[in-house]
Scaffold this motif. Structure first.
Motif, mmCIF file in Angstrom:
data_model
loop_
_atom_site.group_PDB
_atom_site.id
_atom_site.type_symbol
_atom_site.label_atom_id
_atom_site.label_comp_id
_atom_site.label_asym_id
_atom_site.label_seq_id
_atom_site.Cartn_x
_atom_site.Cartn_y
_atom_site.Cartn_z
ATOM 1 N N ASP A 107 42.361 -14.132 -29.909
ATOM 2 C CA ASP A 107 43.255 -15.257 -30.145
ATOM 3 C C ASP A 107 42.837 -16.411 -29.235
ATOM 4 O OD1 ASP A 107 45.998 -15.942 -31.535
ATOM 5 O OD2 ASP A 107 46.114 -16.760 -29.513
ATOM 6 N N LYS A 108 42.823 -17.619 -29.780
ATOM 7 C CA LYS A 108 42.484 -18.811 -29.006
ATOM 8 C C LYS A 108 43.727 -19.672 -28.850
ATOM 9 C CE LYS A 108 38.006 -19.049 -31.398
ATOM 10 N NZ LYS A 108 37.141 -19.929 -32.209
ATOM 11 N N GLY A 135 47.130 -23.547 -33.252
ATOM 12 C CA GLY A 135 46.492 -22.252 -33.439
ATOM 13 C C GLY A 135 47.425 -21.289 -34.157
ATOM 14 N N THR A 136 47.331 -20.002 -33.819
ATOM 15 C CA THR A 136 48.195 -19.011 -34.446
ATOM 16 C C THR A 136 49.613 -19.092 -33.919
ATOM 17 O OG1 THR A 136 47.652 -17.360 -32.774
ATOM 18 C CG2 THR A 136 46.244 -17.451 -34.729
ATOM 19 N N GLY A 477 34.967 -15.595 -33.061
ATOM 20 C CA GLY A 477 35.170 -15.420 -34.492
ATOM 21 C C GLY A 477 35.448 -13.983 -34.861
ATOM 22 N N ALA A 521 35.727 -19.125 -43.462
ATOM 23 C CA ALA A 521 37.150 -19.418 -43.362
ATOM 24 C C ALA A 521 37.672 -19.951 -44.687
ATOM 25 C CB ALA A 521 37.402 -20.427 -42.246
ATOM 26 N N THR A 530 33.377 -25.629 -43.082
ATOM 27 C CA THR A 530 33.640 -24.193 -43.072
ATOM 28 C C THR A 530 32.542 -23.365 -43.731
ATOM 29 O OG1 THR A 530 35.001 -24.512 -45.053
ATOM 30 C CG2 THR A 530 36.142 -24.409 -42.938
ATOM 31 N N GLU A 675 45.099 -22.708 -40.691
ATOM 32 C CA GLU A 675 45.496 -22.259 -39.360
ATOM 33 C C GLU A 675 45.130 -23.304 -38.308
ATOM 34 O OE1 GLU A 675 44.251 -18.648 -36.339
ATOM 35 O OE2 GLU A 675 44.131 -18.319 -38.491
ATOM 36 N N GLY A 676 46.124 -23.678 -37.513
ATOM 37 C CA GLY A 676 45.905 -24.669 -36.476
ATOM 38 C C GLY A 676 46.564 -26.001 -36.752
ATOM 39 N N ASP A 679 43.130 -30.786 -36.222
ATOM 40 C CA ASP A 679 41.939 -30.598 -35.387
ATOM 41 C C ASP A 679 42.218 -31.082 -33.971
ATOM 42 O OD1 ASP A 679 39.065 -29.915 -35.185
ATOM 43 O OD2 ASP A 679 38.890 -32.029 -34.677
ATOM 44 N N LEU A 707 39.733 -23.966 -33.536
ATOM 45 C CA LEU A 707 39.414 -23.597 -34.906
ATOM 46 C C LEU A 707 38.597 -24.699 -35.560
ATOM 47 C CD1 LEU A 707 42.974 -22.365 -35.893
ATOM 48 C CD2 LEU A 707 40.983 -20.883 -35.630
ATOM 49 N N ARG A 709 37.760 -26.418 -38.952
ATOM 50 C CA ARG A 709 38.272 -26.548 -40.298
ATOM 51 C C ARG A 709 37.683 -27.798 -40.944
ATOM 52 N NH1 ARG A 709 38.941 -22.029 -39.718
ATOM 53 N NH2 ARG A 709 40.874 -20.813 -39.739
#
Length: 742
Positions: A107-108, A135-136, A477, A521, A530, A675-676, A679, A707, A709
């Protein structure tokens, strides 16, 4: 299980608190700010209101089962702390066996903390912070915390919503305003709906109490920590229930050296923890010994017998950065400036080898000698000026009183830096101090000197090439924690004129583990970033960049550039940029426009079907002197066709180190972005001088982007006008003037 038995389980804490209170009666050192297991100033699991020293960088690796945390913390301002983190969750697989193997879930997250006010005699230091922003959101929290020192004891207490306060000691008072604040969505369900956990969930849920004390023992290297944890381990994200016999955590920290800290702890009443912190202050960092640099040229001693101080600008008068000071005391008709034993070809080579100046031409205006060219070696302009003056002092007669470099970059005239010949000699002999010398050093616009006679014009150096190793990586990743590639990169260029050149890079793979790179992704946007996997795995020989570029000065403060070719590894096309950067001002305005097409995955010369027009208007601004902030705001269209803006803010330290962060928000919804939500990232850049035994203008960069994206993705241009015109900013020159004679 959560309760602490009043006698059996709390006795160790009571004993340590008693020791801490008694220790405060002794005149010991104040308790220093230390890194927590999560990075950032804190105790073990919990933060404090403390901040590290201005400019500090710290890496902390900690383990408390089932979590291993790897934290990078930056202190760009005395009142602001930023942290980037990887968390390895043991026993939870990142993906299916066929895909991620036995890799644990990673997890970041990004944190920040703001100091609201400093500690005074009666009031504590108070800070507000956010953990796991975007993030998550598995570990997201918002908190306020206060810290107060009592001799060698530093006590803290805080309130938190989210993960840090999930024990829920009392209801959220904001629920009186809106009952939605009473409930916080389950972070694991938010991950399933990636990108939806964001600012609208902040400050929601019950409020938990946390706090503790840190005691600086009489033995200076040892620090004792005791804390009360506000987190509820009954509902651990992705793990379930973690056994916890106590909400009190205990720790010892040993300082092996100022930059190395070792910690051991007993947490949750049943788990041993360990941590290692490596820290250093980049704001006060000094460069390495320059044993691979050529030695400084001694000043020509015969000149020192002449008293030329009558030709120096009056002592105490500051340089006029707009118009400059007239250095000439009248033309010296018929007097050649060059010493009989020298010739200009030799001097130009000498300037290149010893002072790093690629000379274009040399002119004489009265008692001033002007060298026009590009500085290619020395990071600090003062060192380049000092070395240039030493070479010229040995090359020209005593009739020259001022030495000036007119800096150019790719044929663009940028600025003039000048130094009084006599003042430099007096400073080298320590007859004057640095402040006095500073009054005889000037930064002026290009062309500020009176028009003079050109005494030398160097031939155009058309070709150049360089071969160097390359290393790239993808960290955190689902395929593997570290995907890497080692390559050999050959750079070459051909200059058609001082303003127009062709440049390119060929990269050959030597070693990588990209056979483990399987994950693409998900994306609801055009795949402009991606599809990285295909770009790095399709070919062992690639051409990341091949472009024709031309740059011109369109006015005194206006610059323009046009380019065409393979502009980066994923896109090629045509584009242009215009920059207005007034000399002596702390702002600039630039506009770039590009029409690009997606390149083939093999990064050769073919293209895919996707095309887009992209470009931005960018405002650059710097603020302050003691705490210099450099920011930019770019608004326009991105590669996926989305419209929005990017805010980039950095602290620029006098020695050239920068610590910054950026965030991009476009008209793409959080759900479509993925997710996220948007940017964002943090970065650190520092001069390569700090790492190498030879001088270089290069910078090393560390960038942490949680992440990658497709939303908010910009074009990676090899050349941009704002960094190319950096000599117009005098801060680096005058903040490091001591390097004129290091």
């Amino acid at each position: 299980m959560n309760a602490c038995h009043p006698i059996r389980r709390c006795a160790p804490m009571a004993s340590l608190l008693a020791l801490a209170v008694s220790g405060s009666l002794h005149a010991q050192s104040p308790t220093p700010a230390t890194q927590s297991d999560w990075g950032g100033a804190g105790l073990l699991q919990t933060p404090t209101a403390r901040m590290a020293d201005d400019g500090e960088f710290a890496f902390t690796a900690s383990h408390t089962s089932p979590y291993s945390r790897y934290n990078f913390s930056l202190q760009p301002f005395p009142w602001f702390e930023g942290t980037f983190r990887y968390i390895n969750v043991a026993g939870v697989r990142y993906g299916p066996q066929w895909f991620s193997g036995d890799q644990n879930y990673k997890d970041k997250s990004i944190d920040f903390k703001l100091r609201l006010w400093e500690e005074s005699r009666w009031l504590p230091e108070v800070a507000f912070g956010v953990r796991d922003l975007g993030g998550t959101g598995l570990f997201s929290s918002e908190y306020g915390v206060a810290s107060k020192r009592f001799g060698p004891v530093d006590a803290s207490i805080g309130l938190a919503t989210g993960y840090l306060g999930s024990n829920g000691d009392f209801e959220n008072p904001l629920g009186w305003i809106d009952d939605r604040f009473n409930h916080r969505p389950d972070p694991t369900s938010a991950v399933v709906n990636a990108g939806k956990l964001g600012l609208r969930y902040m400050f929601r849920g019950p409020v938990g109490v946390f706090g503790g004390v840190a005691w600086q023992t009489p033995w200076e290297p040892l620090l004792v920590k005791v804390e009360y944890d506000g987190h509820d381990y009954e509902h651990e994200p992705r793990v379930g229930t973690l056994l916890h016999d106590s909400r009190f955590n205990f720790g010892l920290q040993y300082s092996a050296s100022p930059g190395v800290k070792l910690s051991l702890g007993w947490q949750r009443g049943n788990e041993l923890s360990a941590a290692l912190t490596l820290r250093g202050n980049l704001a006060s960092a000094e460069r390495q010994m320059r044993w691979m640099d050529p030695p400084k040229v001694p000043l020509y001693e015969d000149n020192r017998s002449l008293n030329r101080k009558d030709a120096i600008a009056p002592t105490g008068e500051a340089a006029d950065v707009e118009s400059g000071v007239d250095h000439a005391a009248g033309p010296l008709a018929g007097v050649p400036p060059l010493r009989p034993e020298r010739n200009w070809d030799e001097v130009a080579r000498w300037l290149g080898v010893n002072a790093g100046i690629a000379v274009q031409d040399v002119s004489v205006s009265g008692r001033e000698l002007i060298v026009r060219g590009s500085q290619r070696r020395y990071f600090y302009p003062a060192e380049a000026l000092g070395r240039t003056a030493r070479v010229l002092d040995n090359s020209v007669g005593p009739e020259i009183d001022w030495f000036t470099i007119e800096h150019t970059r790719h044929g663009l005239p940028l600025a003039q830096t000048s130094v009084s010949r006599q003042a430099l000699a007096d400073y080298v002999k320590r007859d004057i101090d640095l402040d006095t010398l500073a009054r005889q050093v000037e930064l002026n616009p290009p062309g500020s000197s009176r028009e003079g006679n050109t005494v030398y014009k160097a031939p155009l150096r058309r070709g150049n090439w360089n071969v160097a190793p390359g290393f790239s990586q993808i960290i955190g990743g689902p395929d593997a924690f570290l995907l890497y590639q080692v390559s050999v990169n050959a750079d070459a260029g051909w200059r058609f004129s001082p303003h127009t050149w062709l440049s390119g890079t060929v990269s050959a793979n030597v070693l990588n583990n990209y056979d483990r790179f399987r994950y693409d992704a998900p994306s609801k946007l055009p795949r402009v970033r991606t599809d990285m996997r295909q770009y790095v795995t399709t070919s062992d020989i690639t051409v990341p960049n091949l472009q024709l570029t031309t740059a011109r000065a369109l006015g005194r403060d206006l610059y323009g550039m046009a380019y065409a070719g393979m502009l980066e590894s994923m896109f090629g096309g045509i584009g242009g940029e215009v920059l207005y950067r007034p000399f002596g001002e702390r702002w600039a305005l630039g506009v770039d426009a590009n029409w690009v097409q997606q390149r083939d995955y093999n990064q050769h010369f073919g293209f895919r079907d996707y095309r887009v027009a992209t470009g931005h208007a960018t405002l650059y601004q710097s603020f302050g002197r003691q705490q210099r902030v450099v920011g930019s705001l770019a608004a326009g269209r991105y590669l996926a066709g989305d419209w929005g803006a990017t805010l980039n803010v950095a602290r620029a330290f006098p020695n050239g180190v920068t610590m910054g962060a950026w965030a991009t928000k476009t008209n793409v919804s959080s759900a479509d972005f993925g997710e996220g939500s948007f940017d964002k990232g943090i970065y650190l850049t520092l001069p390569m001088d700090f790492l190498l035994p030879r001088s270089t203008r290069g910078r090393a960069s560390l960038v942490w982007n949680p992440l990658l994206r497709d939303g908010g993705a910009g074009l990676f241009r090899r050349y941009a006008l704002y960094p190319l015109t950096s000599e117009r900013d005098g801060d680096l020159l005058f903040d490091n003037l001591r390097y004129i004679d290091p």
